[in-house]
Design an enzyme around this catalytic site. Sequence first.
Site, short mmCIF file in Angstrom:
data_model
loop_
_atom_site.label_atom_id
_atom_site.label_comp_id
_atom_site.label_asym_id
_atom_site.label_seq_id
_atom_site.Cartn_x
_atom_site.Cartn_y
_atom_site.Cartn_z
CB THR A 299 1.25 -11.81 -2.01
OG1 THR A 299 -0.08 -11.40 -1.75
CG2 THR A 299 1.97 -10.78 -2.83
NE ARG B 10 -7.05 -4.67 0.51
CZ ARG B 10 -5.91 -5.36 0.42
NH1 ARG B 10 -5.67 -6.11 -0.62
NH2 ARG B 10 -5.01 -5.29 1.38
CB VAL B 11 -6.26 -0.96 -4.43
CG1 VAL B 11 -4.84 -1.06 -4.95
CG2 VAL B 11 -7.25 -0.87 -5.58
N GLY B 12 -4.71 -3.25 -2.49
CA GLY B 12 -3.68 -3.43 -1.46
C GLY B 12 -2.39 -2.72 -1.82
CG ASP B 13 1.11 -4.30 0.01
OD1 ASP B 13 0.10 -5.04 -0.10
OD2 ASP B 13 2.24 -4.74 0.28
CB THR C 61 4.19 -10.84 0.90
OG1 THR C 61 3.00 -11.58 1.19
CG2 THR C 61 5.37 -11.45 1.65
N GLY C 62 2.17 -9.21 2.86
CA GLY C 62 1.59 -9.09 4.20
C GLY C 62 0.29 -8.33 4.12
N GLY D 261 -1.80 -5.61 3.45
CA GLY D 261 -1.40 -4.50 2.60
C GLY D 261 -1.61 -3.12 3.18
N1 ASP Z 1 -0.13 -7.62 0.42
C1 ASP Z 1 -1.27 -8.31 -0.15
C2 ASP Z 1 -2.48 -7.39 -0.04
O1 ASP Z 1 -2.68 -6.79 0.99
C3 ASP Z 1 -1.58 -9.61 0.52
C4 ASP Z 1 -0.41 -10.52 0.83
O2 ASP Z 1 0.74 -10.15 0.64
O3 ASP Z 1 -0.64 -11.65 1.26
O4 ASP Z 1 -3.23 -7.34 -0.99
#
Ligand code: ASP
Length: 329
Positions: A197, A225-228, A248-249, A251
């Site tokens: 990300t 699916r929706v992330g953060d 980032t991580g 989500g």
């Molecule tokens: N945060 C992002 C998600 O969960 C993925 C990422 O940051 O690598 O969609």
Amino acid sequence: MQTDLMNKLNSTDKGEDALVVVHGGAGNIKLEYLPKEKLERVEADLTRSLTNAFNLLKKGASAIEAVAAAVTVLEDAEMFNAGRGSCLNELGKVEMDASIMNGANLEAGGVACISNVKNPVLLAKAVMEHSNAVLLVGEGAELFAENMTKVIGLELAANEYFATPEALSELKRFQERGSMPQNALSTGSSQGEKYGTVGACARDLSGNVAAATSTGGLIGKLKGRVGDSPLVGAGVYADNQTCAVSTTGFGESFIRVVLAHEVSSLVRHAGKTLAEAAVEAIHSVLSRSNGKGGLISINSQGDYALPFNTQGMYRGVITASGEVQISIS
Ligand code: ASP
């Protein structure tokens, strides 16, 4: 350019001048795993992202214009999991999320589950500037994107543009392993070959701050699916009174603790410095939801903090003097 700096978690760039920080994802990554050629490409892309945004700021552009420009560069660079190079969902399709927020007035825009826009961050910016909504998803967001081609010249793109050979083979490997959807950086076998990300935070010459985040999400994720990343408070936040943050991580862990806003709250309500708040958010708050990842953050005084609890996070800063620093582990 220096490549192995910023092992320290944070630094300070006091003064009334331009400041930009960017990230290209956090995860299971170490400098020694990275082939030299890929390392050079990542460094070049992060540097271009920083300098483009910085040059705009120097010419008087707003922090919002700067973070949009920084993220656009990284979306176009297929090394990262955003825009071209995004990872694919369980059906082999791209579904991207992005957001942007203006610390001067708390205006924000986000898009989720979109697959037809070359630069999702520009669609998020258009949601903020050309609609009454804060978050548009799926078909509605794509319809809005089509309208924005006429209004702001937004560029559309088909799935073939995003589904790079690497993204397709990564999905295949992932499906053969039969594991749960993963942060792109933590998909084991080819450590260091995947990038994540992207995000940017900037301070402009007036002292306003802004943040933006863009992602393809998790490899093999469920359709829908929706992330953060597109969510104000979880994957992005900006408030001149406190700070600007991009995360980032994995989500789901960030959503559950509303991590980006938590940094702002620790500054506002607990009187923490930016560095203290950012470190506490990653190393204490995020651990409550078993989260892994990192964040970048700045404030209008010119402080910045870039903590993470993974092996590495692609990150960079360009300070008032124009010096670029990139770091990974
Ligand atoms: N945060 C992002 C998600 O969960 C993925 C990422 O940051 O690598 O969609």
